[in-house]
Enzyme design. Sequence first.
Site, short mmCIF file in Angstrom:
data_model
loop_
_atom_site.label_atom_id
_atom_site.label_comp_id
_atom_site.label_asym_id
_atom_site.label_seq_id
_atom_site.Cartn_x
_atom_site.Cartn_y
_atom_site.Cartn_z
N ASP A 86 0.83 -1.21 0.00
CA ASP A 86 0.00 0.00 0.00
C ASP A 86 0.86 1.26 0.00
O ASP A 86 0.58 2.24 -0.71
CB ASP A 86 -1.01 0.01 1.17
N ASP A 139 -0.24 -7.66 -10.83
CA ASP A 139 -1.32 -7.40 -11.79
C ASP A 139 -1.85 -5.98 -11.60
O ASP A 139 -2.00 -5.21 -12.56
CB ASP A 139 -2.43 -8.44 -11.53
#
Length: 364
Positions: free
Chosen positions: A225, A249
Amino acid sequence: MGYGVTFITGDGTGPELSEAVQKVLDATGVEFDWDFQTAGVDVYEEEGNPLPDRVLDSVRERGLALKAPITTPVGSGFRSINVALRKELDLYACLRPCKAYEGVRTRFPETDIVIVRENHEDLYAGIEFEYGTEETEKLRKFVADTEGTQMREDIGVTIKAISVHGTERIVREGFKYAQAYGRHKVTLAHKANIMKFSDGLFLEVGRRVAEEEFPNIEFEDRIIDNLCNQLVSRPEEYDVIVLPNLYGDIVSDLGAGLIGGLGMAPGANIGDDYAVFEAVHGSAPKYKGQNKVNPLGLLLSGFMLLHHIEETEAANRLESAIAEIIREGESVTYDLKPSRDDPSAVGTSEMADAIIQKMGKVAA
Ligand code: NAD
């Protein structure tokens, strides 16, 4: 005899992109002996298999493929061909360079990162337990007995498994890429603070590989994050980024956003024996047959192929021509114009022709 390369022409906008990219790659002067292969929805209807053996045999024989996008129809009988190809050929590393060329619409013109995504493991491995089934009930019981956690009855479950072997080889691939292309730093992304036994293992093994095998290249880790936050504020601080499958991804699309959109993002799927080069974007079926979409995702994948086969001079000449065309901003597709309905946008084929012309001038 030229380089034997399988050209999987794809579906949707794939065939028109393939035609445009083939003519540019042929114009580099490097000799290719293309083996054109179809796969995808139409092939499924004709041959009963969207990825017939002839396609895999062709890649196995040549070791190299350039692949245009292929549609995965939602709710259809067949799984993604793209995932099947990666599995069948053990293409465990997905390389996605994200470089902002001068002239693209981006808030981050300094971006020049390479995403190295693990292709086989993590939540993508397809180990799933469906809500309401006997198997899921057994799993609930197993977890309660062994781990002591009572999971709710109304759950569906996807297993996240990350192995030492899978981590070693993807981290090595990241470092090898850094070595081969003169990159200075490798960042490993994870959420090891929460998922101690999957992401934690990824981090621990990554640290070991870095220390024991590549002590001369800078290594750091980031919680995923935090990495995302930093990538959309100061991407220029990053270089090569190694990630497990799912984060890779997601961060790949984030990376495409940093460099002007999906139309600009190339990729390569690499294994020990084979390499398949393909754009990050999909088949963009709504533009099929319109000669409209940007050929650069696939063409820059071709540029990666040229580097892979060590045709460095041709690769550099091609990249210079592409960079020049983008900088001029005239012979470019709609997505590279200041507004998307700019009437001066050219088509896929015309952009390819402009790059060919420019290569002639760059070479002179
Ligand atoms: P997509 O990438 O095909 O298109 C999404 C949007 O991105 C398009 O509508 C368009 O606005 C833009 N875009 C994509 N490629 C572009 C280009 N070359 N130039 C300019 N703009 C471009 O994503 P999707 O619509 O979600 O997927 C369509 C199909 O492709 C799905 O079946 C999906 O499964 C498949 N897919 C295939 C691959 C692959 O072959 N490797 C990758 C991703 C998706």
